[in-house]
Design a protein around this motif. Structure first.
Motif, PDB file in Angstrom:
ATOM      1  N   PRO A  37       0.772  -1.249  -0.287  1.00 28.21           N
ATOM      2  CA  PRO A  37      -0.224  -0.053   0.165  1.00 28.21           C
ATOM      3  C   PRO A  37       0.675   1.213   0.099  1.00 28.21           C
ATOM      4  CG  PRO A  37      -0.824  -1.591   1.495  1.00 28.21           C
ATOM      5  CD  PRO A  37       0.346  -2.139   0.882  1.00 28.21           C
ATOM      6  N   GLU A  38       2.084   1.200   0.926  1.00 27.83           N
ATOM      7  CA  GLU A  38       2.747   2.613   0.982  1.00 27.83           C
ATOM      8  C   GLU A  38       3.197   2.808  -0.508  1.00 27.83           C
ATOM      9  OE1 GLU A  38       5.158  -0.816   2.888  1.00 27.83           O
ATOM     10  OE2 GLU A  38       3.030  -0.205   2.884  1.00 27.83           O
ATOM     11  N   ASN A  39       3.430   1.812  -1.327  1.00 27.98           N
ATOM     12  CA  ASN A  39       4.092   2.128  -2.743  1.00 27.98           C
ATOM     13  C   ASN A  39       2.842   2.352  -3.969  1.00 27.98           C
ATOM     14  OD1 ASN A  39       6.670   1.600  -1.834  1.00 27.98           O
ATOM     15  ND2 ASN A  39       6.527  -0.478  -2.132  1.00 27.98           N
ATOM     16  N   GLN A  40       1.562   2.560  -3.132  1.00 26.98           N
ATOM     17  CA  GLN A  40       0.702   2.864  -4.374  1.00 26.98           C
ATOM     18  C   GLN A  40      -0.056   4.237  -4.323  1.00 26.98           C
ATOM     19  OE1 GLN A  40      -2.119  -0.535  -5.254  1.00 26.98           O
ATOM     20  NE2 GLN A  40      -1.407  -1.524  -3.156  1.00 26.98           N
ATOM     21  N   TYR A  41       0.526   4.886  -3.273  1.00 26.26           N
ATOM     22  CA  TYR A  41      -0.081   6.212  -3.099  1.00 26.26           C
ATOM     23  C   TYR A  41       1.056   7.595  -3.166  1.00 26.26           C
ATOM     24  CZ  TYR A  41      -4.689   4.467  -1.390  1.00 26.26           C
ATOM     25  OH  TYR A  41      -5.909   3.723  -1.474  1.00 26.26           O
ATOM     26  N   HIS A  42       0.741   8.505  -3.644  1.00 25.53           N
ATOM     27  CA  HIS A  42       1.519   9.862  -3.295  1.00 25.53           C
ATOM     28  C   HIS A  42       0.789  10.784  -2.785  1.00 25.53           C
ATOM     29  CE1 HIS A  42      -0.604  10.385  -7.459  1.00 25.53           C
ATOM     30  NE2 HIS A  42      -0.180  11.641  -7.291  1.00 25.53           N
ATOM     31  N   HIS A  43       1.587  11.647  -1.938  1.00 23.21           N
ATOM     32  CA  HIS A  43       1.046  12.613  -1.297  1.00 23.21           C
ATOM     33  C   HIS A  43       1.473  14.039  -1.757  1.00 23.21           C
ATOM     34  CE1 HIS A  43       0.465   9.526   1.552  1.00 23.21           C
ATOM     35  NE2 HIS A  43       1.743   8.928   1.099  1.00 23.21           N
ATOM     36  N   PHE A  44       0.490  15.101  -1.667  1.00 26.07           N
ATOM     37  CA  PHE A  44       0.519  16.400  -2.040  1.00 26.07           C
ATOM     38  C   PHE A  44      -0.312  17.274  -1.329  1.00 26.07           C
ATOM     39  CE2 PHE A  44      -1.997  14.589  -5.342  1.00 26.07           C
ATOM     40  CZ  PHE A  44      -3.198  15.561  -5.606  1.00 26.07           C
ATOM     41  N   GLU A  45      -0.270  18.626  -1.389  1.00 28.43           N
ATOM     42  CA  GLU A  45      -1.132  19.537  -0.559  1.00 28.43           C
ATOM     43  C   GLU A  45      -1.580  20.531  -1.789  1.00 28.43           C
ATOM     44  OE1 GLU A  45       1.320  21.115   2.431  1.00 28.43           O
ATOM     45  OE2 GLU A  45       0.793  19.883   3.861  1.00 28.43           O
ATOM     46  N   ILE A  46      -2.994  21.174  -1.501  1.00 28.44           N
ATOM     47  CA  ILE A  46      -3.508  21.955  -2.203  1.00 28.44           C
ATOM     48  C   ILE A  46      -4.108  23.175  -1.071  1.00 28.44           C
ATOM     49  CG2 ILE A  46      -4.125  20.452  -3.962  1.00 28.44           C
ATOM     50  CD1 ILE A  46      -7.133  20.352  -3.148  1.00 28.44           C
ATOM     51  N   ASN A  47      -4.015  24.326  -1.761  1.00 27.50           N
ATOM     52  CA  ASN A  47      -4.620  25.490  -0.895  1.00 27.50           C
ATOM     53  C   ASN A  47      -6.062  25.181  -0.488  1.00 27.50           C
ATOM     54  OD1 ASN A  47      -2.070  26.568  -0.679  1.00 27.50           O
ATOM     55  ND2 ASN A  47      -2.370  27.509  -2.674  1.00 27.50           N
ATOM     56  N   LYS A  48      -6.457  25.727   0.592  1.00 27.07           N
ATOM     57  CA  LYS A  48      -7.902  25.525   1.016  1.00 27.07           C
ATOM     58  C   LYS A  48      -8.419  27.202   0.737  1.00 27.07           C
ATOM     59  CE  LYS A  48      -8.090  22.228   4.784  1.00 27.07           C
ATOM     60  NZ  LYS A  48      -8.425  21.919   6.329  1.00 27.07           N
ATOM     61  N   LYS A  49      -9.539  27.365   0.205  1.00 25.88           N
ATOM     62  CA  LYS A  49     -10.428  28.422   0.169  1.00 25.88           C
ATOM     63  C   LYS A  49     -10.370  29.364   1.570  1.00 25.88           C
ATOM     64  CE  LYS A  49     -13.484  27.601  -3.696  1.00 25.88           C
ATOM     65  NZ  LYS A  49     -14.894  27.336  -4.078  1.00 25.88           N
ATOM     66  N   SER A  50     -10.466  28.697   2.649  1.00 25.42           N
ATOM     67  CA  SER A  50     -10.450  29.152   3.923  1.00 25.42           C
ATOM     68  C   SER A  50      -8.989  29.564   4.420  1.00 25.42           C
ATOM     69  CB  SER A  50     -11.220  28.527   4.887  1.00 25.42           C
ATOM     70  OG  SER A  50     -10.994  27.156   4.924  1.00 25.42           O
ATOM     71  N   GLY A  51      -8.224  29.072   3.526  1.00 22.07           N
ATOM     72  CA  GLY A  51      -6.825  29.270   4.096  1.00 22.07           C
ATOM     73  C   GLY A  51      -6.220  27.904   4.706  1.00 22.07           C
TER      74      GLY A  51
END
Length: 618
Positions: A37-51
């Motif tokens: 499972p740890e090889n099947q996902y990648h992580h990133f961040e997006i900005n929230k409208k509320s900050g």
């Protein structure tokens, strides 16, 4: 049609579940048990409208494909469940209301009256078929008070055991424990439903439906309307004072009523108090990003920002956008998404009016020339679409008379890809067309006066120079190619190109041809700027041709399952033989491995020669 829900309830083994998901057992095993499972996902961040930042955990291609299959299966099951509960609803039995003058009115799903026989109750609007932020907002139009509540850490509230337990215990499913376990394994990562998975929203809707029922009942008791979009909950009322039993506005902030608190806590959630607010009639009321005081609409500042970006794009070829408090280079795909969203809202408002905001919006009334009917926002969106598709097109662009022509040319390129490196890029299993085919729709017809057919294409050619002139951005880098049959259909295009206003501008290849009378004989015609016209080559005896003319009898005489075939060139009878649509989809596209496309080589060569010509003069 076989019930997918019935099949799912009857499954007890992994191979049976794989068959229901339309994947192989080997693929299912590979995704769940061979690759960690740890090889099947990648992580990133997006900005929230509320900050702040929202963490996204996205699956790899194979797992995403499997989760998408699960999502489709569960949504099919939801449709079956709703159809059994609301057999007369518009979703279960769509009916076109032909009694109204606006023949497009049936495109708007009726969601407002929850107890009407034909109008299915709408509680959850997020990630649900035929529901959206628009249908969510419409439920709260014109109310005196609107309450917004956000559920804290929504997706993290669904763990493996909760997902598995739901599918075992829920009366609509009651799945085998082994199948429920596999579904939870597909859906969960590190004991939660990850944001970024295609099936997470569908599963959360299923599990949260019990909460929806409780809160809708609470809303009804105190004369309110209730909806939910993922973790955003909205109550609204026409009462002058918002019912304190649901939410009370006190000096120190908003205080939830006991029943509301209890229902949300019982469902395993808690209220994010920082995002709780009651919006009053004399202020701007917002529901899932849309203003709902009178009609669903986008914020004025959202539109102004998008328009300013367009102005910069049209004049400079680029624009900036603000991210994290800094100005960065704008992304044209994001801008198109914003404009599409604005247009979706505007289009929806047009369609739901009685009568429509502009009566001429009916197809019967406005005909082909719609430019004068566009609102200011639609004019900007129309310019953007023209810019994106034709002026700043990232690939050579082809417009055909109809969708079957697109199928023929795409199939020919696919089969002959080794010969046409300028038209397609292949790398192992990767396949990318290096040209773009324009797909026509009702919106291209209304916004661009473009819908295929010789009449629309003639108007497109006639106005191309005027529409291109408004842009000051760098000149086009790729050609736009109108590909048409060499028969009686495009007679008006021939007359236009040979008219005085055009024949002095056009360039025919070969150059020995007379632009006043020989456009039909040309390999291609350079009309103006990056616009070209390509006719299919004339026949052996200088007869008219269409694209189908260039298929051999191996394709034309191949039988459809209904026993019909397209027939040979000289024996074809359109009233009796296989239709063009069936020939394109069920013979050419479906059986292209067994068909020779050598007859279409002269057609593809003309496209390549146009690309080479424009590269030499741009």
């Amino acid at each position: 049609m076989l019930s997918r829900l019935k099949n799912l309830k009857g499954a007890v083994t992994k191979p049976q579940l794989a068959a229901i998901l339309n994947v192989s057992p080997v693929f299912l095993t590979k995704c769940l048990y061979i690759i960690k499972p740890e090889n099947q996902y990648h992580h990133f961040e997006i900005n929230k409208k509320s900050g702040g930042k929202r963490k996204i955990t996205a699956p790899n291609e194979d797992l995403k494909s499997l989760q998408s299959k699960l999502s489709e299966l569960l949504m099919d099951c939801i449709d079956e469940i709703n159809a059994s509960k609301y057999p007369k609803s518009q979703l279960a039995s769509p009916k076109k209301n032909t009694s109204k003058k606006n023949d497009s009115s049936a495109e708007v799903l009726k969601v407002k009256i929850s107890n009407a026989a034909i109008k299915q109750p709408s509680l959850s609007h997020g990630f649900t078929r035929q529901r959206s932020i628009l249908t969510n907002a419409i439920m709260h139009l014109g109310k005196k008070n609107v309450l917004n509540i956000d559920l804290e850490n929504f997706f993290d509230s669904f763990n493996f055991g909760r997902v598995r337990g739901f599918f075992i215990k829920n009366k609509n499913f009651e799945l085998s424990p082994s199948i429920a376990t596999v579904i939870a394994q597909i859906a969960c990562y590190k004991n939660t439903l990850p944001q970024g998975s295609p099936c997470s929203p569908v599963i959360t809707n299923l599990i949260t439906h019990h909460l929806d029922i409780r809160l809708a009942s609470l809303a009804n008791r105190y004369k309110c309307t209730y909806t939910r979009y993922a973790d955003d909950i909205t109550f609204s009322t026409r009462l002058s004072v918002f019912p304190p039993e649901i939410m009370c506005d006190e000096l120190n902030g908003f205080v939830a009523g006991k029943r509301l608190k209890r229902a949300i806590k019982h469902a395993g959630f808690c209220i994010n108090e920082r995002k709780t607010r009651i919006q009053y009639k004399n202020s701007r009321q917002e529901v899932t990003g849309l203003i709902v005081n009178k009609k669903p609409s986008v914020k004025k500042e959202y539109w102004r920002t998008a328009r300013a970006k367009c102005n910069s794009l049209f004049n400079k070829g680029h624009f900036t956008t603000e991210k994290g408090g800094k100005l960065v280079e704008g992304n044209i795909n994001e801008l198109e998404g914003q404009l599409n969203f604005i247009d979706q809202v505007d289009h929806y408002n047009r369609m739901r009016q009685k009568p429509p905001l502009i009566p001429e919006y009916s197809l019967k009334s406005y005909g082909k020339r719609t430019n004068g009917l566009l609102s200011g926002r639609e004019v900007v969106f129309s310019k953007f679409l023209f810019y994106r598709l034709f002026y700043a097109n990232e690939k050579p662009t082809i417009l055909c008379e109809g969708k079957t022509d697109n199928i023929y040319l795409k199939s020919a390129i696919n089969k002959l890809h080794d010969q046409y490196k300028q038209l397609v890029k292949t790398d192992g299993d990767q396949y990318e067309l290096l040209i773009r085919f324009v797909e026509y729709s009702k919106r291209t017809r209304f916004l661009l006066e473009l819908y295929g057919g010789a009449d629309y294409l003639r108007g497109f050619i006639d106005t191309y120079a005027v529409k291109s002139k408004i842009f000051k951005a760098p000149k086009p880098q790729n050609p736009v190619i109108i590909f048409i049959d060499n028969d009686d259909g495009p007679k008006q295009i021939e007359n236009l190109l040979q008219s005085k206003s055009f024949n002095k501008k056009t360039t025919l290849l070969p150059s020995t041809l007379d632009p006043k009378k020989d456009v039909r004989k040309a390999e291609f015609i350079h009309v103006i700027n990056n616009l070209y016209v390509v006719f299919t080559p004339r026949g052996v005896n200088d007869e008219d041709t269409d694209i189908e003319y260039f298929f051999g009898d191996d394709a034309r005489l191949k039988k459809h399952t209904n026993g019909l075939f397209f027939n040979s060139i000289h024996n074809r009878d359109e009233s009796k033989d296989l239709s063009k649509d069936a020939f394109a989809n069920h013979i050419i596209k479906a059986q292209k491995k067994h068909i020779s496309f050598n007859g279409l080589i002269p057609l593809l060569n003309r496209i390549v020669n146009v690309i080479n010509h424009y590269n030499s003069i741009k």
